[in-house]
Design an enzyme around this catalytic site. Structure first.
Site, PDB file in Angstrom:
ATOM      1  N   ASP A   1       9.028   5.279   6.530  1.00 28.84           N
ATOM      2  CA  ASP A   1       7.814   5.891   7.074  1.00 28.84           C
ATOM      3  C   ASP A   1       7.379   7.033   6.153  1.00 28.84           C
ATOM      4  O   ASP A   1       8.200   7.874   5.762  1.00 28.84           O
ATOM      5  CB  ASP A   1       8.078   6.434   8.482  1.00 28.84           C
ATOM      6  CG  ASP A   1       6.818   6.972   9.136  1.00 28.84           C
ATOM      7  OD1 ASP A   1       6.107   6.183   9.778  1.00 28.84           O
ATOM      8  OD2 ASP A   1       6.546   8.182   8.985  1.00 28.84           O
TER       9      ASP A   1
ATOM     10  N   ASN B   1      -4.888  11.659   5.641  1.00 30.99           N
ATOM     11  CA  ASN B   1      -6.184  11.135   6.085  1.00 30.99           C
ATOM     12  C   ASN B   1      -7.094  12.244   6.599  1.00 30.99           C
ATOM     13  O   ASN B   1      -8.296  12.268   6.307  1.00 30.99           O
ATOM     14  CB  ASN B   1      -5.978  10.088   7.183  1.00 30.99           C
ATOM     15  CG  ASN B   1      -5.536   8.741   6.637  1.00 30.99           C
ATOM     16  OD1 ASN B   1      -5.855   8.393   5.498  1.00 30.99           O
ATOM     17  ND2 ASN B   1      -4.793   7.994   7.434  1.00 30.99           N
TER      18      ASN B   1
ATOM     19  N   HIS C   1      -9.944   8.891   4.463  1.00 28.85           N
ATOM     20  CA  HIS C   1      -9.247   7.604   4.519  1.00 28.85           C
ATOM     21  C   HIS C   1      -9.187   6.901   3.165  1.00 28.85           C
ATOM     22  O   HIS C   1      -8.268   6.117   2.918  1.00 28.85           O
ATOM     23  CB  HIS C   1      -9.916   6.698   5.556  1.00 28.85           C
ATOM     24  CG  HIS C   1      -9.660   7.132   6.963  1.00 28.85           C
ATOM     25  ND1 HIS C   1      -8.489   6.864   7.624  1.00 28.85           N
ATOM     26  CD2 HIS C   1     -10.419   7.855   7.839  1.00 28.85           C
ATOM     27  CE1 HIS C   1      -8.530   7.368   8.849  1.00 28.85           C
ATOM     28  NE2 HIS C   1      -9.699   7.980   9.005  1.00 28.85           N
TER      29      HIS C   1
ATOM     30  N   ASP D   1      -5.856   5.390   1.649  1.00 30.53           N
ATOM     31  CA  ASP D   1      -5.691   4.029   1.123  1.00 30.53           C
ATOM     32  C   ASP D   1      -5.068   4.049  -0.268  1.00 30.53           C
ATOM     33  O   ASP D   1      -4.204   3.223  -0.591  1.00 30.53           O
ATOM     34  CB  ASP D   1      -7.047   3.324   1.071  1.00 30.53           C
ATOM     35  CG  ASP D   1      -7.589   3.004   2.457  1.00 30.53           C
ATOM     36  OD1 ASP D   1      -6.807   3.093   3.430  1.00 30.53           O
ATOM     37  OD2 ASP D   1      -8.782   2.672   2.557  1.00 30.53           O
TER      38      ASP D   1
ATOM     39  N   GLU E   1       1.535   3.443   8.299  1.00 33.37           N
ATOM     40  CA  GLU E   1       2.277   3.996   7.161  1.00 33.37           C
ATOM     41  C   GLU E   1       3.749   3.608   7.195  1.00 33.37           C
ATOM     42  O   GLU E   1       4.571   4.207   6.500  1.00 33.37           O
ATOM     43  CB  GLU E   1       2.140   5.521   7.128  1.00 33.37           C
ATOM     44  CG  GLU E   1       2.812   6.266   8.272  1.00 33.37           C
ATOM     45  CD  GLU E   1       1.924   6.419   9.499  1.00 33.37           C
ATOM     46  OE1 GLU E   1       2.200   7.321  10.313  1.00 33.37           O
ATOM     47  OE2 GLU E   1       0.955   5.646   9.648  1.00 33.37           O
TER      48      GLU E   1
END
Length: 390
Positions: free
Chosen positions: A264, A272, A277, A281, A307
């Site tokens: 994780d 974000n 975002h 990405d 994630e």
């Protein structure tokens, strides 16, 4: 009806059938190309079949339109079709196109047609045209031999058809040269019908093989879209779980040890929220590339959701998995993702579990790794924790 007239009728019929097949096939490939503009092989195939049809119908009009069209242009169209078909196979193999077969074959033919002695001699023209077709067919054969995809029967069909076409026109060319050298003629000879019949068989095999290869290619693309996460390019959750279940079944039979890492990205939501975002990405893509670089080809690596990522290590016990997980943690902690005028730093928390019992299921393995991940995040993040058994 005499034998000569019957042979001419057969030749005429073969050319009509050949041209009609090429029109229909070229139209089909053209529709496919219109829908899939990013596939160069479709464009090449459309052009190749279209030029073959043009050459056939110009040949049929001989005596009713100028010889420039029925001899010069008709044959040049056939040579161009084979040269472009050669490039269609190269495009199917992911290779760059070659210009020289097209320029050499068409240029040589048109240059020879400028010499009156050559132009007036049907036998010599037949020899030159046959040898050029044989050479281009051999080029196609070579590319078919290098074909990466396609079922074995389809590849064999294409190889046999292409080799037969090359051999037929090569023999026809040699026979024509011998006839020309001895002062004879091949007009109304059975070689004309045999060459056309061989070309017809070759075109039919090429049509069937091309359609089959295209069907396999489309199926492969659809399968890729279904199994691969579009953002990171690694396996999605469904594909990972399917592959992991198969590996677990095999490990029970082969007594192979498997270990699972549940990874994780720490505080990913803040990335974000702070950078947007698009930055998130980019972080996910670079993270996936970095992890993938540290894994072996036989390991499974997938995006579990958001994630969270998951890795299944083959032939790795708990100690091996711990070493890999720590290596990944260090690699990610040193990663700096450039975004505008800042560098985004990352850390990860990793839960580790090993499938050492024959009764271990994927659900159990993921559950134990998830408990390890939960413990890693609860104890400060940026660490690796081996799952405790419940």
């Amino acid at each position: 009806m005499s034998e000569t007239r019957l042979m001419r009728l057969d030749s005429f019929t073969l050319v009509v059938v050949l041209g009609t097949i090429c029109v229909l096939t070229g139209s089909g490939f053209g529709i496919g190309w219109w829908r899939y503009r990013t596939e160069p092989a479709l464009g090449h195939a459309t052009t190749a079949f279209g030029l073959t049809a043009l050459g056939c119908f110009l040949y049929l009009a001989r005596g009713r339109i100028p010889d420039l069209l029925t001899i010069d242009i008709a044959n040049a169209a056939l040579f161009a079709a084979l040269a472009i078909g050669w490039n269609a196979i190269r495009a199917q193999n992911g290779r760059q196109c070659l210009v020289w077969p097209l320029v050499l074959s068409c240029g040589l033919w048109l240059a020879l047609c400028r010499f009156p002695p050559f132009y007036a001699d049907t036998t010599l023209r037949t020899a030159a045209a046959s040898l050029l077709i044989a050479g281009l067919s051999l080029g196609c054969l070579f590319e078919f031999m290098r074909l990466k995809n396609g079922a074995r029967p389809i590849r064999m069909l294409l190889l046999v058809a292409c080799a037969g076409n090359a051999a037929g026109f090569l023999l026809r060319g040699i026979y024509s040269l011998l006839a020309w050298y001895s002062g004879g003629s091949i007009a109304d000879n059975i070689w004309v019908s045999l060459a056309l019949l061989g070309a017809l068989i070759f075109i039919c095999a090429l049509v069937l093989g091309s359609l089959w290869l295209w069907q396999e290619r489309v199926f492969g693309q659809l399968q890729h879209e279904v199994e691969v996460d579009p953002l990171t390019g690694i396996l999605n959750r469904r594909a990972f779980e399917r592959g992991a279940v198969e590996l677990l079944k095999g490990s029970r039979a082969d007594r192979e040890t498997l270990s699972l890492l549940l990874i994780d990205i720490d505080h990913f939501k803040l990335v974000n929220d702070q950078f947007g975002h698009l930055a998130g990405d980019l972080v996910l893509r670079i993270f996936a590339d970095a992890v993938g670089d540290e894994l072996r080809k036989m390991d499974l690596f997938g995006r579990f959701g958001g994630e969270e990522f998951v890795v299944l290590l083959r032939g790795a016990d708990l100690d091996d998995a711990l070493q890999v997980a720590e290596k990944l943690r260090v690699r990610i902690s040193r990663l700096a993702v450039p975004w505008q005028d800042v560098l985004i730093r990352l850390t990860v928390s990793i839960g580790v579990a090993a499938a050492q019992e024959r009764a271990t299921t994927l659900f159990d393995l993921i559950g134990r790794a998830d408990r390890g991940l939960y413990s890693a995040k609860g104890s400060g993040r940026n660490r690796v924790v081996i799952a405790a058994r419940s």
